[in-house]
Design a protein around this motif. Sequence first.
Motif, PDB file in Angstrom:
ATOM      1  N   ILE A 257       0.696  -1.145   0.027  1.00 42.35           N
ATOM      2  CA  ILE A 257      -0.091  -0.130   0.221  1.00 42.35           C
ATOM      3  C   ILE A 257       0.848   1.304  -0.002  1.00 42.35           C
ATOM      4  N   PRO A 258       0.624   2.156  -0.817  1.00 35.66           N
ATOM      5  CA  PRO A 258       1.533   3.283  -0.987  1.00 35.66           C
ATOM      6  C   PRO A 258       1.523   4.018   0.481  1.00 35.66           C
ATOM      7  N   SER A 259       2.985   4.557   0.671  1.00 35.31           N
ATOM      8  CA  SER A 259       3.087   5.261   2.043  1.00 35.31           C
ATOM      9  C   SER A 259       2.606   6.637   2.061  1.00 35.31           C
ATOM     10  N   THR A 260       2.745   7.104   3.369  1.00 35.28           N
ATOM     11  CA  THR A 260       2.155   8.441   3.313  1.00 35.28           C
ATOM     12  C   THR A 260       3.167   9.599   2.657  1.00 35.28           C
TER      13      THR A 260
ATOM     14  N   TYR B 184      -7.289  10.552   8.932  1.00 33.27           N
ATOM     15  CA  TYR B 184      -7.975  10.505   7.656  1.00 33.27           C
ATOM     16  C   TYR B 184      -8.246   9.173   7.132  1.00 33.27           C
ATOM     17  N   ALA B 185      -9.373   8.916   6.121  1.00 35.72           N
ATOM     18  CA  ALA B 185      -9.289   7.738   5.501  1.00 35.72           C
ATOM     19  C   ALA B 185      -9.279   7.795   4.033  1.00 35.72           C
ATOM     20  N   GLU B 186      -8.786   7.044   3.374  1.00 33.23           N
ATOM     21  CA  GLU B 186      -8.345   7.045   2.047  1.00 33.23           C
ATOM     22  C   GLU B 186      -8.716   5.639   1.395  1.00 33.23           C
ATOM     23  N   ILE B 187      -9.267   5.761   0.134  1.00 38.70           N
ATOM     24  CA  ILE B 187      -9.228   4.562  -0.771  1.00 38.70           C
ATOM     25  C   ILE B 187      -8.534   4.864  -1.926  1.00 38.70           C
ATOM     26  N   GLY B 188      -7.758   3.861  -2.223  1.00 38.38           N
ATOM     27  CA  GLY B 188      -7.057   3.824  -3.544  1.00 38.38           C
ATOM     28  C   GLY B 188      -6.448   2.543  -4.474  1.00 38.38           C
ATOM     29  N   PHE B 189      -5.651   2.848  -5.060  1.00 40.67           N
ATOM     30  CA  PHE B 189      -5.233   1.547  -6.064  1.00 40.67           C
ATOM     31  C   PHE B 189      -3.717   1.252  -5.974  1.00 40.67           C
ATOM     32  N   VAL B 190      -3.346   0.028  -6.271  1.00 41.05           N
ATOM     33  CA  VAL B 190      -2.182  -0.453  -6.238  1.00 41.05           C
ATOM     34  C   VAL B 190      -1.875  -1.055  -7.620  1.00 41.05           C
TER      35      VAL B 190
ATOM     36  N   GLY C 101       0.374   1.723 -15.428  1.00 43.55           N
ATOM     37  CA  GLY C 101       0.644   2.998 -15.156  1.00 43.55           C
ATOM     38  C   GLY C 101       0.408   3.559 -13.693  1.00 43.55           C
ATOM     39  N   ALA C 102       0.301   4.854 -13.685  1.00 44.10           N
ATOM     40  CA  ALA C 102      -0.098   5.423 -12.560  1.00 44.10           C
ATOM     41  C   ALA C 102      -1.301   5.248 -12.288  1.00 44.10           C
ATOM     42  N   VAL C 103      -1.807   4.872 -10.898  1.00 39.71           N
ATOM     43  CA  VAL C 103      -3.172   4.800 -10.354  1.00 39.71           C
ATOM     44  C   VAL C 103      -3.563   5.566  -9.160  1.00 39.71           C
TER      45      VAL C 103
ATOM     46  N   TYR D 205      -6.933  -0.740  -2.201  1.00 35.66           N
ATOM     47  CA  TYR D 205      -6.774  -0.396  -0.835  1.00 35.66           C
ATOM     48  C   TYR D 205      -7.540   0.331  -0.394  1.00 35.66           C
ATOM     49  N   GLY D 206      -7.624   0.141   1.141  1.00 35.63           N
ATOM     50  CA  GLY D 206      -8.114   1.321   1.727  1.00 35.63           C
ATOM     51  C   GLY D 206      -7.513   1.507   2.963  1.00 35.63           C
ATOM     52  N   ARG D 207      -7.311   2.548   3.734  1.00 39.41           N
ATOM     53  CA  ARG D 207      -6.675   2.660   5.216  1.00 39.41           C
ATOM     54  C   ARG D 207      -7.459   3.780   5.953  1.00 39.41           C
ATOM     55  N   VAL D 208      -7.401   3.771   7.302  1.00 44.07           N
ATOM     56  CA  VAL D 208      -7.425   4.701   8.132  1.00 44.07           C
ATOM     57  C   VAL D 208      -6.309   4.938   8.965  1.00 44.07           C
ATOM     58  N   THR D 209      -5.932   6.220   8.619  1.00 43.91           N
ATOM     59  CA  THR D 209      -4.442   6.536   9.189  1.00 43.91           C
ATOM     60  C   THR D 209      -4.717   7.700  10.466  1.00 43.91           C
TER      61      THR D 209
END
Length: 604
Positions: A69-72, A143-149, A155-157, A221-225
């Motif tokens: 999962i992408p880092s901060t 925060y809460a974030e939804i994204g892709f790997v 390419g860039a997602v 992916y999803g994360r709560v940080t």
Amino acid sequence: MENNRNFFITIALSVLILAVWQYFYVLPRSEAQREAARIEQQRIEEQKKAAQGTNPGTDAGTPAAPGAIPSTPGTDAVTPAGREQALETSKRIKIDTPSLAGSINLTGARLDDLKLKHYTETVDKNSPEISLLNPAALPDGYYAEIGFVGNDKTGAVPGPETVWSVDGNATLTPTTPVTLTYSNDKGLTFKRTFSVDTNYMFTVSDTIQNSGAVAVSLSNYGRVTRFDKPAVASTYVLHEGLIGFTGTEGLQEHKYASIEKDKLAMPGKSTDGWLGITDKYWAVTLVPSEKQPFQPRYAYFEDGRHRYQSDFLTDPITIDAGQSATVESEVFAGAKEVAKINAYAEDRHIKRFDLLIDWGWFHFITKPMFWLIDTLYKFFGNFGLAILATTVIVKAIFYPLANKSYASMANMKKVQPKMLEIREKYADDKMKQQQAMMELYKTEKINPLAGCWPVALQIPVFFSLYKVLYITIEMRHAPFFGWIQDLAAPDPTSLFNLFGLIPVTLPHMLMIGVWPLIMGVTMFLQMRMNPTPPDPTQAAIFTWMPVIFTFMMAGFPAGLVIYWAWNNTLSILQQGVIMKRQGAKIELWDNLVALFRKKPSPAE
């Protein structure tokens, strides 16, 4: 034997409540002070690193979930700017619902600005609203974030640094969803739709259109940080920290201190469930799509800025050339209101979402207790009156058992002369004394342990009510009458400043309010319903016990103290009626007279 029995019951209750006092109040208060100092030092160090250009990189030193999962990003470096200034550094879309106010950061499409309209920081009506989510650049970023790997083919997602574009409406309300778009150079177009209900649930629907010439695979992916933690340390009676319910392992709870030590917890993959971070009254959780297996993870990162994170990563999703795929996730961000949490669990089929509220091991008592109080509240319109009515109902339910107990106690009083005669007759032979006592009990049909039941029955009710007052947001800032404006907080008055007439700030141990005093008086009167123990030590304990309890109970929620005082009052009335029916003497008046009567001097 009755006096000995009462003595041991009193001692047991004293030890029990003293232990509760230590765990629920003294230890958390000390830990909170130490924790506040540690957090402040941590923030100072982070600010120094930020000033020197420190830029958090990858999650070094902490194992990552497959796919990483992408880092901060570097923009998460802490800034001395205020909240409004931090919000102005990026483009945003507004959130406006009956329950929530805030915005979505178009960089990363993050939920990082959220306030709860119905909840304030204190009982003061002019107090600021609760800020649940905050930009990552702030010391209390959350925060809460939804994204892709993705990979080379994709390419860039969309990830933490992706800047999304708004397609049409730019204000998110329950009736007007918001659509964001992003396209890359590999022919992938991402269309994200945010929708929200009138309460606290967001739905994030991502449609990926593959206009390229080859099939691609990518993971959601999803994360709560969170970069800080509650200023007041939690107690063992309530879980605060990382939480989730996924897979065969079920409930996962990781307190801040434990995840700091373990660094990582990774249960097995799942196709349903939820995960996030919970506080006493608030929570932010992710509900991944059930269409794709996902790997849940709970972690604490120490690179750059220390942070806590609950996240998930799905198995790769393959999209053929010219085809599209849709992934839908949900984000809960709000107050842990019991009715709403239960409704989400049932209506949206979120597996065991009710466990977001920590009912504890004795949930089979705590949940019915809350239901009863909440039902009565809807009738009376006041939680304090609901607690008083609950006490009456509990008394009525256990009346038959209490009636037998008090009747047995009354009979014990009637045969006291015979008991004293046996003790004197067999003073040197304890074995015969006990045998004679048992024969007397059998003849008079007396149960010597019957008096324990009224006391024993109060213990589970006491703790279930304490749990309800402590964990449920419905009790937060719930007023009673007069000076009690928060039943979940201690009585704010104090005998030692004449209940506010003297304008001085007192140590917490001297905050002995009106209701703790009423509780102490009712406990004193209840104990004086029985004969004074002949042993001087026991008599002294019986005399001072209400005073000790008054000091100990002063730090407990006012609602609990009110319950205890009202319960004592009902017990006095109940015991008096039963003793009168049984023809047993009520010792209250004689004991009060004897307590204040001048004792004769040795010369007299």
